[in-house]
Design a protein around this motif. Structure first.
Motif, PDB file in Angstrom:
ATOM      1  N   ILE A  90       0.827  -1.210   0.000  1.00 26.21           N
ATOM      2  CA  ILE A  90       0.000   0.000   0.000  1.00 26.21           C
ATOM      3  C   ILE A  90       0.860   1.259   0.000  1.00 26.21           C
ATOM      4  O   ILE A  90       0.447   2.296  -0.528  1.00 26.21           O
ATOM      5  CB  ILE A  90      -0.966   0.006   1.201  1.00 26.21           C
ATOM      6  CG1 ILE A  90      -0.212  -0.110   2.535  1.00 26.21           C
ATOM      7  CG2 ILE A  90      -1.985  -1.108   1.073  1.00 26.21           C
ATOM      8  CD1 ILE A  90      -1.106   0.027   3.758  1.00 26.21           C
ATOM      9  N   VAL A 107      -7.182   4.499   2.797  1.00 24.87           N
ATOM     10  CA  VAL A 107      -6.552   3.220   2.489  1.00 24.87           C
ATOM     11  C   VAL A 107      -6.834   2.185   3.568  1.00 24.87           C
ATOM     12  O   VAL A 107      -7.192   1.041   3.275  1.00 24.87           O
ATOM     13  CB  VAL A 107      -5.037   3.408   2.297  1.00 24.87           C
ATOM     14  CG1 VAL A 107      -4.335   2.059   2.201  1.00 24.87           C
ATOM     15  CG2 VAL A 107      -4.751   4.221   1.045  1.00 24.87           C
ATOM     16  N   ALA A 292      -4.903  -1.437  -1.567  1.00 23.35           N
ATOM     17  CA  ALA A 292      -5.524  -1.797  -0.292  1.00 23.35           C
ATOM     18  C   ALA A 292      -6.326  -3.085  -0.420  1.00 23.35           C
ATOM     19  O   ALA A 292      -6.324  -3.934   0.482  1.00 23.35           O
ATOM     20  CB  ALA A 292      -6.419  -0.657   0.190  1.00 23.35           C
TER      21      ALA A 292
END
Length: 392
Positions: A90, A107, A292
């Motif tokens: 991420i 996220v 994510a």
């Protein structure tokens, strides 16, 4: 006498000097700022130089503490590499967005929401596992598109827009899951699945034969039945390395990468020279949401369940890794390879505290100090390399 003086002056005066033989400023030699830099200077000028130095310092520090042998064993190394990989997936996407001058604070909530989508579609709607995962990515594309569209069309700060998304997604995760299942978790997602190969794609191990061979040779630790404690390289690490390489290539070798830098440097100038600033930003918001979702899929495949609380504070950890890696929060500067080093520092510190016997209650404090030190070192190296603070 005057003739001799005139002859000496004319012989010793290079072209371009004044009538009296006085050398004008900066014409007496090559400007030192234009001189060719040596390889060390070129190396430290790279955005990831400070993060690489911070990683080396972190490795050395933990090597001097008790328990270092366990931390740097194969099993310990694979553990902190796995933690680093989960953050790096991420953080890489977040870094690209930050370089473009925007943030995505949703996220962490997207991780929890994507896991819930997988769980509900598989357990409640009867989707095959690949169908549940595809549904989660479709939702991620929609969420990322809406975040980017709102930011681009309203000119609102992405901090505010994605902060709202953070609460919306987390609230939807909890509300929908409780309404359907009566709890905040969705267990037994992987029970009786007809496509275990899909789970292996996100939770499998590579090079298992090689690791078994090393165990047979007695080179790595194994259980009493001969199975090595480390059966192979986790898929999350492979995903992380692949994403980093692809993102690094796109950022440095493609027109789209130039657009990202231009958008973060000055979006108005970029727009005036033909850069599709809006499309670049929207696509990067989609990338962060999909990253994510990839992490959520990996976690669901590892645990066999979904939890609405997963991904808590991950958005800030991703930003931390990006900053440690040399990405400027003001945009227009950075590299994904520095993010790789920043993620390694995070994972190493987290597991290093555990293996060295330091009270884990102090993890956040220690992590904060490491972050501050890494940023200061990175800033100092970059300033010195670029000639900042030089007295004229």
């Amino acid at each position: 006498m005057a003739a001799v003086e005139q002859q000496v002056t004319s012989e010793n005066t290079p072209s371009g000097e004044g009538r009296l033989g006085v050398t004008p400023k900066r014409t007496g030699g090559v400007d030192e700022r234009l001189a060719a830099s040596n390889w060390i200077t070129k190396l430290v000028r790279r955005p990831e130089a400070g993060a690489a130095g911070g990683l080396i310092a972190t490795i050395v520090i933990f090597a001097l503490l008790p328990g270092a042998s366990n931390l740097y064993s194969l099993q310990g190394a694979m553990t902190f590499l796995t933690l680093s990989a989960e953050l790096g997936i991420i953080a890489t996407a977040a870094a690209l967005l930050i370089i473009a001058g925007e943030f995505d604070l949703s996220v962490g909530s997207m991780i929890g929401f994507a896991g819930v989508v997988i769980g509900l579609t598989v357990r409640e709607l009867g989707f095959p596992l690949w169908g549940g995962i595809a549904s989660a990515f479709a939702v991620a594309v929609l969420v990322g598109y809406l975040n980017g569209l709102i930011v681009v069309t309203t000119r609102l700060p992405s901090f505010i827009v994605t902060l709202a998304s953070l609460f919306i997604l987390r609230g939807l995760s909890i509300g929908i899951t409780r309404a359907v299942t009566g709890r905040t978790q969705i267990p037994y997602i992987l029970d009786d699945l007809p496509d275990p190969a899909t789970a292996g794609l996100f939770n499998g191990h590579l090079f298992t034969g090689f690791f078994q061979w090393m165990a047979d040779q007695g080179w790595i630790a194994a259980r009493s039945d001969g199975v090595p404690f480390v059966t192979g390289v986790p898929a999350s690490i492979i995903w992380w390395i692949g994403i980093t390489l692809v993102a690094g290539y796109v950022l440095t070798q493609t027109r789209y990468g130039n657009w990202i830098f231009a958008t973060g440097g000055d979006q108005e100038i970029a727009r005036n020279v033909g850069v599709p600033v809006g499309r670049v930003k929207i696509s990067l918001f989609i990338c962060t949401a999909c990253a994510a979702t990839l992490l959520a899929t990996i976690q669901v495949m590892e645990a066999g369940s979904a939890d609405t609380t997963r991904g808590l504070l991950k958005e800030f950890e991703a930003i931390i890794a990006a900053v440690i890696g040399g990405v400027l929060l003001t945009g227009g500067y950075g590299t994904v390879y520095g993010v790789l080093f920043g993620s390694l520092i995070f994972g190493l510190v987290q597991m290093g505290i555990f293996y060295t016997g330091i009270d884990t209650d102090w993890f956040k404090v220690f992590l904060g100090l490491v972050i501050l030190a890494a940023v200061l070192v990175n800033t100092y190296i970059r300033t010195k390399a670029l000639g900042g603070g030089r007295n004229e």
